[in-house]
Motif scaffolding. Structure first.
Motif, PDB file in Angstrom:
ATOM      1  N   ALA A  49      33.342  26.851  27.467  1.00  0.00           N
ATOM      2  CA  ALA A  49      32.398  27.466  28.406  1.00  0.00           C
ATOM      3  C   ALA A  49      32.801  28.899  28.717  1.00  0.00           C
ATOM      4  O   ALA A  49      31.940  29.734  29.004  1.00  0.00           O
ATOM      5  CB  ALA A  49      32.314  26.642  29.695  1.00  0.00           C
ATOM      6  N   SER A  50      34.105  29.190  28.683  1.00  0.00           N
ATOM      7  CA  SER A  50      34.580  30.572  28.836  1.00  0.00           C
ATOM      8  C   SER A  50      35.965  30.671  28.206  1.00  0.00           C
ATOM      9  O   SER A  50      36.705  29.673  28.145  1.00  0.00           O
ATOM     10  CB  SER A  50      34.635  30.973  30.315  1.00  0.00           C
ATOM     11  OG  SER A  50      35.737  30.363  30.941  1.00  0.00           O
ATOM     12  N   PRO A  51      36.366  31.840  27.714  1.00  0.00           N
ATOM     13  CA  PRO A  51      37.708  31.991  27.123  1.00  0.00           C
ATOM     14  C   PRO A  51      38.819  31.672  28.124  1.00  0.00           C
ATOM     15  O   PRO A  51      39.833  31.071  27.760  1.00  0.00           O
ATOM     16  CB  PRO A  51      37.750  33.458  26.693  1.00  0.00           C
ATOM     17  CG  PRO A  51      36.315  33.856  26.536  1.00  0.00           C
ATOM     18  CD  PRO A  51      35.557  33.074  27.553  1.00  0.00           C
ATOM     19  N   ALA A  52      38.630  32.059  29.397  1.00  0.00           N
ATOM     20  CA  ALA A  52      39.656  31.795  30.410  1.00  0.00           C
ATOM     21  C   ALA A  52      39.842  30.301  30.621  1.00  0.00           C
ATOM     22  O   ALA A  52      40.973  29.804  30.737  1.00  0.00           O
ATOM     23  CB  ALA A  52      39.283  32.482  31.724  1.00  0.00           C
ATOM     24  N   LEU A  53      38.732  29.556  30.662  1.00  0.00           N
ATOM     25  CA  LEU A  53      38.827  28.103  30.857  1.00  0.00           C
ATOM     26  C   LEU A  53      39.523  27.450  29.669  1.00  0.00           C
ATOM     27  O   LEU A  53      40.327  26.526  29.844  1.00  0.00           O
ATOM     28  CB  LEU A  53      37.430  27.518  31.049  1.00  0.00           C
ATOM     29  CG  LEU A  53      37.364  26.018  31.301  1.00  0.00           C
ATOM     30  CD1 LEU A  53      38.079  25.654  32.607  1.00  0.00           C
ATOM     31  CD2 LEU A  53      35.916  25.523  31.345  1.00  0.00           C
ATOM     32  N   LEU A  54      39.230  27.928  28.486  1.00  0.00           N
ATOM     33  CA  LEU A  54      39.881  27.376  27.296  1.00  0.00           C
ATOM     34  C   LEU A  54      41.397  27.582  27.374  1.00  0.00           C
ATOM     35  O   LEU A  54      42.177  26.658  27.094  1.00  0.00           O
ATOM     36  CB  LEU A  54      39.308  28.037  26.046  1.00  0.00           C
ATOM     37  CG  LEU A  54      39.920  27.596  24.711  1.00  0.00           C
ATOM     38  CD1 LEU A  54      39.712  26.107  24.477  1.00  0.00           C
ATOM     39  CD2 LEU A  54      39.324  28.412  23.559  1.00  0.00           C
ATOM     40  N   GLU A  55      41.840  28.773  27.767  1.00  0.00           N
ATOM     41  CA  GLU A  55      43.266  29.056  27.855  1.00  0.00           C
ATOM     42  C   GLU A  55      43.922  28.207  28.949  1.00  0.00           C
ATOM     43  O   GLU A  55      45.022  27.675  28.768  1.00  0.00           O
ATOM     44  CB  GLU A  55      43.472  30.547  28.133  1.00  0.00           C
ATOM     45  CG  GLU A  55      44.940  30.975  28.155  1.00  0.00           C
ATOM     46  CD  GLU A  55      45.659  30.700  26.852  1.00  0.00           C
ATOM     47  OE1 GLU A  55      46.862  30.406  26.875  1.00  0.00           O
ATOM     48  OE2 GLU A  55      44.984  30.761  25.784  1.00  0.00           O
ATOM     49  N   ILE A  56      43.232  28.060  30.096  1.00  0.00           N
ATOM     50  CA  ILE A  56      43.791  27.249  31.199  1.00  0.00           C
ATOM     51  C   ILE A  56      43.974  25.808  30.758  1.00  0.00           C
ATOM     52  O   ILE A  56      45.021  25.190  31.006  1.00  0.00           O
ATOM     53  CB  ILE A  56      42.868  27.343  32.430  1.00  0.00           C
ATOM     54  CG1 ILE A  56      42.922  28.749  33.035  1.00  0.00           C
ATOM     55  CG2 ILE A  56      43.261  26.298  33.474  1.00  0.00           C
ATOM     56  CD1 ILE A  56      41.881  28.983  34.114  1.00  0.00           C
ATOM     57  N   ARG A  57      42.988  25.263  30.111  1.00  0.00           N
ATOM     58  CA  ARG A  57      43.076  23.854  29.718  1.00  0.00           C
ATOM     59  C   ARG A  57      44.118  23.644  28.624  1.00  0.00           C
ATOM     60  O   ARG A  57      44.749  22.588  28.574  1.00  0.00           O
ATOM     61  CB  ARG A  57      41.694  23.362  29.271  1.00  0.00           C
ATOM     62  CG  ARG A  57      40.742  23.193  30.451  1.00  0.00           C
ATOM     63  CD  ARG A  57      39.428  22.561  30.052  1.00  0.00           C
ATOM     64  NE  ARG A  57      38.620  22.236  31.220  1.00  0.00           N
ATOM     65  CZ  ARG A  57      37.379  21.749  31.161  1.00  0.00           C
ATOM     66  NH1 ARG A  57      36.814  21.533  29.978  1.00  0.00           N
ATOM     67  NH2 ARG A  57      36.720  21.479  32.281  1.00  0.00           N
TER      68      ARG A  57
END
Length: 849
Positions: free
Chosen positions: A159-167
């Motif tokens: 859904a967003s690059p930041a969310l991908l990195e956090i997960r």
């Protein structure tokens, strides 16, 4: 006007609302049921009924309307009007599915089904199309939601690059914690500090180890919880505390990022909130129509066409609630035939108690109110219905301690309102008219009130036991007597309404049946007087005779139907005889034609024999005698009529012969032209092949039909790479020709090298704006072909090798027209259906060479 306030409860319409709510798919439809109100506008009611009729037709057909996802998300959508707000994942998932349903329903109802006489598109379900016309759909929002949510309604990692990195970091941290904790757990198990079958568990969002209370100091860490029995404590080892803290931080970051994503989506939705609310009102209307159709199927109801004037002519009318109740007991309700016309506006129903008078009155009230609320009603298809401006009812005991009203006072209050509001478009429903007080004065007041109703031209169904009202109905125009039939021999009610004669209360017979002593019945008869008893018996005899003559009428009606069948059979026989006569005449005409041909042959033979005999007198005389004899035979067969018929046939034969010869000439000319066209095509093909074969690297060429000149950079089999000014393109060699062949005026050629900068920029801009998909669904045939023509031309210009045309399935006419056009385009090398997972026969994939 609907009177009184509890009108719906009195007639049972509140139960109809309950049945409708049970058949709604979501809260949208249930709210529509609560807000449903009666109207006297015929156009509105007929539109409502037509919507239900078309919906039931859809349900009975092979193609079903998409009704799988009905969710009421109006509240969360309305909340988005405020800046900074967002909707949660589950609400977003419901929004996506319901928007998809709205889009599918609108597309289903707006699909044309041919054209009308004026060339305008026609629709299979016009009333539902009018309901769907103008409803906004939001495929862009659905597409954006699909980028945010997965198929289970959860936020995607992408859904967003930041969310991908956090997960990803969260997964790594949790994996590290799990490995560390399992290592500590195995060590503790080997030391006997933890049971062998123990495993790590979750407490307050943190991974912990279950340990016996006495051994908890053996493991360094934080005690988070203990079991309900106190035999187990849950310790978070010190080695994973920091890692668990990091997990908490990452989870908080994940939640913040999700909220940011949802807030950004809310900004996208906010400008469309009013249109979204309107679209959900359309979904609510479809839900209500679905509930109406389900109730109509359950009660065997129909959708009659309502007239604007007051009128009731119902055949086999059934009280739907009573029918459902009796069906549970394995019984059937007795249908009623009820008629209120301009000549007989008020129906005065009498008969025994428990004979069905009140049921008849409630049936009229309930069905008329259902009709004016746009609901189908259970009547026969031959019935005729009208509309009323006012519907008023007086039924039951309305005594009130608070308002100091007795039963009779409440009836008089209702009569006062009815007399005040009654007019020529009012329907009055009064049960036990004039009851509740001393019979003589009660009957007199009831008769006086009835006169007022007649003077105002009101319509009504009134039940009573009073003799004076029965006599009033016989002596006044506009009022008709009716009786609920009763079988005096078997002493049971028949629940059948007979219009035209008053009914008896059968008080003596019912009292005798219930076991009242004969002495009491005899005393009662003496008190009331023999005249009353005799009149009641006369009335019973009249009813009996009416039933007898009604049976006779039915027999006569049956005989009439038999006679009609015989007449129809005789008419069929007459038609058959007429056809036989025509066949005989046709055969006679054929014989006449044969006779004419024989006559011509005889005359020709006569002329030839005269010539051959060189006009010898005796021979000529003999031939003439034979010709005269043949002529007499012809005259004996027919006279003037046959002569005219033969002449007409001769003309027809000659005309047919001329038309046949003309077709032969046209066919021969066509064959000759086709041969010439085929030879020209072969020559052109040979020339094309020769030109293609002679094109080589470095040649100056142009595209056939165009004036721009370019230079061949390379040749690979049938394909050639050509440079036109600043643009390099690859195309088939047979589409090219040498720039100096054939010789033409040099002014016709414009070297591509001299192409203006603005032209190249225009081509580049068109490349940037070009989309590989074209949607022509909903267009007429000529509009779609025009759009496809421009689309294919642009695709060829920008050098696109493959495009898609979305035309839908439907009846297949649009798909056929488009493919017929594509087959005529030289640059189109192939076209086919899209893969079934991506649209199947509803999409055509076009390959361009």
């Amino acid at each position: 006007m609907i009177y009184p306030k509890n009108f719906e409860t009195k007639i049972g319409f509140d139960e109809i609302r309950t049945l409708l709510k049970q058949r709604c798919l979501c809260q949208l439809g249930r709210e529509m049921v609560d807000n449903m109100q009666a109207t006297d506008d015929a156009a509105t009611i007929n539109e409502w009924l037509l919507q239900v009729k078309e919906f039931r037709r859809i349900q009975a057909g092979a193609e079903q309307m998409p009704l799988q996802y009905f969710f009421d998300v109006r509240e969360c959508v309305a909340r988005l009007r405020l800046e900074g707000t967002h909707i949660e994942e589950d609400e977003l998932f419901d929004l996506r599915r319901s928007l998809e349903t709205i889009c599918a329903i609108v597309s289903f109802l707006n699909r044309p089904d041919g054209t009308d006489g004026d060339g305008e598109p026609a629709y299979a379900y016009p009333a539902l199309h009018r309901l769907a016309d103008g409803v906004a759909t939001f495929p862009q929002l659905v597409q954006r939601i699909d980028q945010i949510l997965d198929k289970f309604g959860k936020i995607k990692d992408s859904a967003s690059p930041a969310l991908l990195e956090i997960r990803r970091e969260l997964a790594r941290t949790e994996g590290s914690i799990s490995r560390t904790l399992n290592s500590i757990l195995r060590a503790a198990q080997s030391e006997g500090l933890v049971d062998r079958d123990a495993s790590a568990t979750m407490r307050d969002g943190r991974l912990v180890i279950p340990v016996a209370p006495g051994l908890k100091r053996k493991i360094r860490g934080i005690v988070h919880d203990e079991s309900a029995t106190g035999k187990t404590v849950y310790i978070e080892p010190a080695e994973v505390v920091e890692a668990n803290n990091r997990v908490r931080e990452l989870e908080a970051e994940e939640r913040r990022e999700i909220i940011r994503i949802l807030t950004d989506f809310a900004k996208l939705v906010r400008p469309h909130v009013p249109e979204l609310i309107d679209s959900y009102m359309f979904l609510a209307a479809i839900d209500l129509i679905n509930a109406k159709a389900a109730l109509a199927d359950m009660t065997n109801a129909i959708e009659p066409e309502a007239g604007s004037q007051p009128h009731i002519d119902w055949i086999r009318a059934i009280h739907p609630l009573l029918a459902l109740s009796l069906a549970k007991q394995g019984k059937q309700v007795v249908p009623l035939d009820i008629m209120l016309t301009h000549d007989k506006r008020i129906l005065l129903i009498s008969g025994p108690n428990a004979g069905g008078k009140s049921v008849c009155l409630k049936t009229v009230g309930l069905l008329q109110y259902m009709l004016q609320c746009g609901l189908p009603i259970p009547v026969d298809g031959r019935s005729k219905v009208g509309l009323f401006q006012n519907i008023m009812i007086d039924i039951g005991d309305e005594q009130s301690i608070e308002n100091d009203l007795s039963t009779y006072s409440s009836h008089l209050t209702n009569m006062k309102h009815m007399m005040r509001q009654a007019n020529g478009r009012t329907l009055l429903l009064i049960d036990e008219f004039g009851s509740g007080t001393e019979p003589q004065i009660g009957g007199a007041i009831a008769e006086a009130v009835l006169k007022q109703f007649c003077a105002k031209g009101a319509y009504g169904v009134i039940t009573t036991h009073y003799q004076n009202l029965k006599h009033f109905a016989d002596s006044h125009e506009g009022v008709a007597n009716g009786a609920m039939l009763y079988d005096r021999h078997e002493m049971r009610a028949l629940f059948q309404l007979a219009i035209g004669q008053p009914g008896s209360s059968f008080a003596i017979e019912i009292a005798r049946k219930t076991g009242i002593p004969e002495e009491v019945i005899r005393d009662a008869s003496e008190i009331v007087g023999s005249d009353y008893i005799q009149s009641d018996k006369y009335l019973q005899d009249i009813v009996r005779d009416k039933r007898y003559w009604e049976g006779k009428r039915q027999t006569i009606h049956q005989h009439e139907k038999t006679l009609e069948q015989r007449i129809a059979r005789y008419e069929a026989d007459i038609k058959e005889l007429e056809q036989s006569r025509k066949d005989i005449l046709r055969r006679a005409k054929e014989q006449a034609e044969e006779l004419l041909r024989e006559s011509n042959k005889k005359i020709e033979n006569t002329i030839r024999e005269i010539r051959e005999s060189q006009a010898e007198k005796e021979e000529t005389k003999r031939i003439r005698e034979e010709l005269n004899a043949f002529k007499q035979e012809v005259n004996d067969i027919d006279t003037k009529a046959n002569d005219e018929l033969i002449a007409k046939k001769i003309r027809q034969i000659q005309e047919r012969k001329e038309r046949k010869e003309k077709r032969k000439r046209d066919k021969a000319a066509g064959e000759e032209q086709r041969k010439k066209d085929a030879e020209a095509a072969k020559a052109a093909a040979a020339k094309v092949a020769s030109d293609a074969a002679t094109i080589s690297k470095g040649d100056t060429v142009r595209i056939k039909g165009l004036t721009s000149v370019g230079k061949v950079e390379a040749v690979d089999g049938k394909m050639a790479t050509v440079i036109f000014g600043d643009m390099r393109t690859k195309m088939r060699a047979d589409r090219l020709e040498h720039a100096d062949t054939p010789k033409q005026d040099s002014a016709q050629y414009t070297p591509a090298a001299n192409a203006s900068r603005s032209t190249r920029e225009a081509i580049d801009q068109r490349k940037l704006n070009f989309r590989q998909d074209l949607d022509v669904r909903g267009m007429r045939g000529d509009e779609a072909l025009n759009a496809v023509t421009y689309f294919i031309d642009d695709a060829i210009l920008v050098g696109m090798s493959r495009v898609r045309i979305l035309h839908g399935t439907g009846s297949g006419i649009l798909r056929q027209l488009i493919r017929q056009y594509l087959a005529t385009v030289p640059n189109v090398t192939a076209f086919r259906d899209e893969h079934v997972q991506f649209g199947g026969a509803g999409i055509t994939v076009v390959d361009i060479g």
